[in-house]
Design an enzyme around this catalytic site. Structure first.
Site, PDB file in Angstrom:
ATOM      1  N   LYS A 115      24.960   9.194 -24.834  1.00 34.35           N
ATOM      2  CA  LYS A 115      24.733   7.838 -24.341  1.00 34.35           C
ATOM      3  C   LYS A 115      26.019   7.023 -24.348  1.00 34.35           C
ATOM      4  O   LYS A 115      26.253   6.206 -23.477  1.00 34.35           O
ATOM      5  CB  LYS A 115      23.651   7.149 -25.185  1.00 34.35           C
ATOM      6  CG  LYS A 115      22.249   7.566 -24.785  1.00 34.35           C
ATOM      7  CD  LYS A 115      21.203   6.836 -25.586  1.00 34.35           C
ATOM      8  CE  LYS A 115      21.092   7.420 -26.969  1.00 34.35           C
ATOM      9  NZ  LYS A 115      19.950   6.897 -27.729  1.00 34.35           N
ATOM     10  N   GLU A 130      16.891   5.801 -30.108  1.00 34.26           N
ATOM     11  CA  GLU A 130      17.549   4.546 -30.445  1.00 34.26           C
ATOM     12  C   GLU A 130      17.745   3.798 -29.124  1.00 34.26           C
ATOM     13  O   GLU A 130      18.283   4.367 -28.172  1.00 34.26           O
ATOM     14  CB  GLU A 130      18.911   4.808 -31.103  1.00 34.26           C
ATOM     15  CG  GLU A 130      19.549   3.514 -31.550  1.00 34.26           C
ATOM     16  CD  GLU A 130      20.960   3.683 -32.116  1.00 34.26           C
ATOM     17  OE1 GLU A 130      21.382   4.825 -32.367  1.00 34.26           O
ATOM     18  OE2 GLU A 130      21.619   2.651 -32.282  1.00 34.26           O
ATOM     19  N   ARG A 175      20.434  21.024 -29.544  1.00 36.37           N
ATOM     20  CA  ARG A 175      20.594  20.012 -28.485  1.00 36.37           C
ATOM     21  C   ARG A 175      20.741  20.710 -27.152  1.00 36.37           C
ATOM     22  O   ARG A 175      21.322  21.792 -27.064  1.00 36.37           O
ATOM     23  CB  ARG A 175      21.885  19.219 -28.714  1.00 36.37           C
ATOM     24  CG  ARG A 175      21.828  18.161 -29.752  1.00 36.37           C
ATOM     25  CD  ARG A 175      23.184  17.479 -29.830  1.00 36.37           C
ATOM     26  NE  ARG A 175      23.255  16.346 -28.922  1.00 36.37           N
ATOM     27  CZ  ARG A 175      22.744  15.146 -29.217  1.00 36.37           C
ATOM     28  NH1 ARG A 175      22.151  14.942 -30.369  1.00 36.37           N
ATOM     29  NH2 ARG A 175      22.841  14.159 -28.362  1.00 36.37           N
TER      30      ARG A 175
HETATM   31  P1  ATP Z   1      23.139  10.636 -27.628  1.00 36.61           P
HETATM   32  O1  ATP Z   1      24.069  11.500 -28.399  1.00 36.61           O
HETATM   33  O2  ATP Z   1      23.013  10.976 -26.203  1.00 36.61           O
HETATM   34  O3  ATP Z   1      23.421   9.186 -27.827  1.00 36.61           O
HETATM   35  P2  ATP Z   1      21.149  10.510 -29.633  1.00 36.61           P
HETATM   36  O4  ATP Z   1      20.782  11.730 -30.374  1.00 36.61           O
HETATM   37  O5  ATP Z   1      22.014   9.534 -30.323  1.00 36.61           O
HETATM   38  O6  ATP Z   1      21.697  10.931 -28.228  1.00 36.61           O
HETATM   39  P3  ATP Z   1      18.615   9.237 -29.880  1.00 36.61           P
HETATM   40  O7  ATP Z   1      18.123   8.051 -29.169  1.00 36.61           O
HETATM   41  O8  ATP Z   1      18.899   9.134 -31.319  1.00 36.61           O
HETATM   42  O9  ATP Z   1      19.888   9.742 -29.106  1.00 36.61           O
HETATM   43  O10 ATP Z   1      17.660  10.476 -29.589  1.00 36.61           O
HETATM   44  C1  ATP Z   1      16.262  10.454 -29.648  1.00 36.61           C
HETATM   45  C2  ATP Z   1      15.787  11.863 -29.849  1.00 36.61           C
HETATM   46  O11 ATP Z   1      16.239  12.698 -28.794  1.00 36.61           O
HETATM   47  C3  ATP Z   1      16.341  12.434 -31.135  1.00 36.61           C
HETATM   48  O12 ATP Z   1      15.317  13.122 -31.818  1.00 36.61           O
HETATM   49  C4  ATP Z   1      17.425  13.369 -30.668  1.00 36.61           C
HETATM   50  O13 ATP Z   1      17.583  14.424 -31.567  1.00 36.61           O
HETATM   51  C5  ATP Z   1      16.908  13.826 -29.300  1.00 36.61           C
HETATM   52  N1  ATP Z   1      18.013  14.204 -28.425  1.00 36.61           N
HETATM   53  C6  ATP Z   1      19.087  13.456 -28.081  1.00 36.61           C
HETATM   54  N2  ATP Z   1      19.939  14.158 -27.315  1.00 36.61           N
HETATM   55  C7  ATP Z   1      19.383  15.385 -27.155  1.00 36.61           C
HETATM   56  C8  ATP Z   1      19.779  16.572 -26.466  1.00 36.61           C
HETATM   57  N3  ATP Z   1      20.924  16.636 -25.781  1.00 36.61           N
HETATM   58  N4  ATP Z   1      18.962  17.646 -26.529  1.00 36.61           N
HETATM   59  C9  ATP Z   1      17.799  17.589 -27.203  1.00 36.61           C
HETATM   60  N5  ATP Z   1      17.382  16.507 -27.870  1.00 36.61           N
HETATM   61  C10 ATP Z   1      18.147  15.410 -27.855  1.00 36.61           C
HETATM   62 MG    MG Z   2      21.362   8.869 -32.287  1.00 33.86          MG
END
Ligand code: ATP
Ligand code: MG
Length: 567
Positions: free
Chosen positions: A277, A42, A267
């Protein structure tokens, strides 16, 4: 844990459950032999090391099985998304080695299709317009132990729903006035299936569609169908989406469209590090760091600026692997792979961070000798370079003690040490200022020890680095420590947030560093090992005549220490 071994990048990745699933699907020809993954960020912030794990998995499996991996922006939330984030994400994925081969997509590309699918569900009596506020929807959702309550608008006629949804799209209603909800089951054990919201009204500019839409699909209504549209075979995501899978399945089944398979993994969490983020944005907005790419940030752009290599990050991700339970990885493991990689590729240089002037009294005034120094003992092809030696040098303040403690073998009055690639020198005198601080020391050198060896075979206990004062290049060097003082920065004291755990000493700037002259040509992004000190990278803040270096990582191998202790 076992001591991590150096794993060449070409080594087969360790086995894991996702690979087993893919292998099995290939065997049964489930997707006609296709492997097609995607990385779906995102664009609401910069990527961090957790995303690197996901990138490594998705692009890694595509590469391993001769498949494809798309880059897709899940841009369904216009109020938090920006082009700056899109651009940074593209740069970071590319830098990490992800190759989407031109398949760069946006969920917003599918807004029209998603709208039609919503209408299809309304027509099938599977979706309805609800006039409850988002808060009321939440309140009536029930809990894990209590069923939810049905909305009074649940049984609107198809015609009324079509009419209202059309008018929602036309902009007739204010933000939050109505939603479109899926008609599933308010008593489902899975809260995600209790008539989830599909569309919300939001009069906001979208970074790509501008003012075209004032209704936006929820992530859950967009994500699975976006995967379906792109023909994704293995929709790999993190564990928190496990409970959403039945909803994604419900949508594609009701719509009768191609059905990708979702697989969840753990994660990445790292000690002393925050990977969210939202929290990283808070650090930026509140000025706790200089920006998303502050070298203390766990963002890909921060790590890059700090001097990390994509290879080190990939080796780390490969070593961390995937599992079905969330855990926390030692920061030391990441630094271990960083040192492993930099040790092989970083040319050596001599740099003095806290200079102390040394005058070699018996060295001829005006004489300069070029000493031969090895560029990289790990890589013979890197060759050698010349380092000028002269009468006045700088050494580290730390490498001299007027009153040396017992185990201190570096320079002190009367003591002889080796100057690396130079000569043996003996300290003969100390100059102090009025406060008693040492400002300069005097030495004598033994001309017979050129290159650092005594023909009579006598030994010294210590070798120290130095820089010729007349030839030195000035630089600023920024030393970093962990951004947080505790392993889990989320564990904040009562009534405070994670910023209470910020390390006030995470940045130390040294403004008067002296580098060997070859470094005058260093350019932003170049990485070096400063002998005895660690790995350092040239910061983009550098300007002609003003070099700025970041300490990437110290030489000390904390991971090896941790290993030793746990044995
Ligand atoms: P954050 O919680 O940091 O905002 P998010 O999951 O909301 O992260 P996205 O942009 O939706 O961020 O993530 C893109 C991809 O990266 C998704 O498939 C998500 O599952 C993966 N991802 C995000 N954070 C992690 C992490 N800490 N470890 C492994 N994969 C991750
Ligand atoms: Mg997300």
């Amino acid at each position: 844990m076992n001591t991590p071994k150096t794993e060449p990048e070409t080594a087969p990745a360790p086995s894991n459950f996702i690979r087993e699933i893919i292998l099995d699907d290939l065997k049964t020809n489930k997707y006609g032999g296709r492997v097609h993954t995607r990385f779906p960020p995102e664009p609401n912030g910069y990527l961090h090391i957790g995303h690197a794990k996901s990138i490594n998995i998705n692009f890694g499996f595509a590469k391993e099985f001769g498949g494809k991996c798309n880059l897709r922006f899940d841009d369904t939330n216009p109020s938090k998304e920006e082009t700056e984030y899109v651009d940074s994400i593209i740069e970071d994925v590319h830098w990490l080695g992800g190759d989407w081969e031109g398949r760069l997509f946006y969920a917003s590309d599918y807004f029209e299709q998603l709208y039609e699918w919503a209408v299809q569900l309304i027509r099938a009596g599977k979706a309805y317009v609800c006039d409850l506020s988002a808060d009321e929807v939440r309140q009536q959702r029930g809990t894990l132990t209590e069923p939810g309550r049905e909305s009074p608008y649940r049984n609107r006629s198809v015609e009324e729903n079509l009419n209202l949804f059309e008018r929602m799209k036309a902009g007739e209603f204010p933000d939050g006035a109505r939603t479109l909800r899926a008609k599933i089951d308010m008593a489902s054990a899975n809260l995600n299936l209790r008539d989830p919201i599909m569309y919300r009204i939001l009069h906001a500019e979208h970074h790509r569609t501008g003012g075209k839409w004032c209704i936006y699909p929820m992530y859950d209504f967009a994500h699975g169908q976006s995967d379906s549209i792109e023909g994704i075979t293995h929709s790999i995501c993190t564990l928190e989406f496990e409970d959403h899978r039945p909803l994604y399945d419900w949508y594609v089944e009701q719509l009768g469209i191609y059905h990708p398979q979702q697989i969840e993994f753990d994660r990445l969490n790292v000690t002393y590090t925050l990977l969210s983020k939202r929290k990283l944005l808070q650090l930026v907005q509140q000025g706790h760091v200089s920006g998303w790419n502050d070298p203390r940030m766990p963002t890909i752009s921060g790590l890059r600026r700090r001097g990390y290599t994509p290879e080190a990050i990939r080796s780390f991700c490969r070593r961390v692997g995937v599992s079905k339970t969330n855990g926390t990885t030692e920061l030391g493991l990441l630094e271990y792979f960083l040192r492993e990689d930099l040790n092989k590729r970083a040319p050596r240089a001599m740099a003095v961070l806290r200079p102390l002037r040394v005058v070699i009294d018996n060295y001829p005034e005006g004489q300069v000798e070029q000493m031969e120094a090895v560029n990289n003992p790990e890589d013979e092809s890197a060759g050698t370079r010349s380092v000028p030696f002269s009468k006045v040098l700088y050494i580290e303040q730390d490498d001299f003690r007027e009153d040396p403690p017992k185990q201190y073998f570096r320079l002190s009055p009367g003591r002889e040490v080796r100057l690396r690639y130079g000569y043996f020198v003996t300290c003969t005198g100390v100059v102090k200022d009025s406060s008693g601080a040492v400002t300069e020391i005097h030495c004598s050198y033994d001309p017979a020890t050129r290159g650092g060896n005594a023909p009579d075979g006598r030994k010294v206990k210590s070798t120290i680095h130095w820089v010729s004062a007349a030839h030195a290049v000035n630089a600023e060097v920024r030393l970093y420590d962990n951004l947080f003082t505790c392993e889990d920065p989320n564990q904040a004291p009562e009534g405070q947030d994670f910023t209470a755990n910020l390390n006030p000493n995470s940045l130390e700037t040294l403004g008067d560093c002296k580098l060997e002259p070859a470094l005058a040509a260093a350019a932003p992004g170049n990485r070096y090992q400063f002998e005895r000190l660690g790995y350092f990278a040239v910061d983009p803040d550098s300007a002609p005549g003003k070099l700025v270096f970041n300490r990437t990582v110290a030489l000390r191998d904390t991971w090896a220490k941790i290993e030793k202790k746990s044995k």
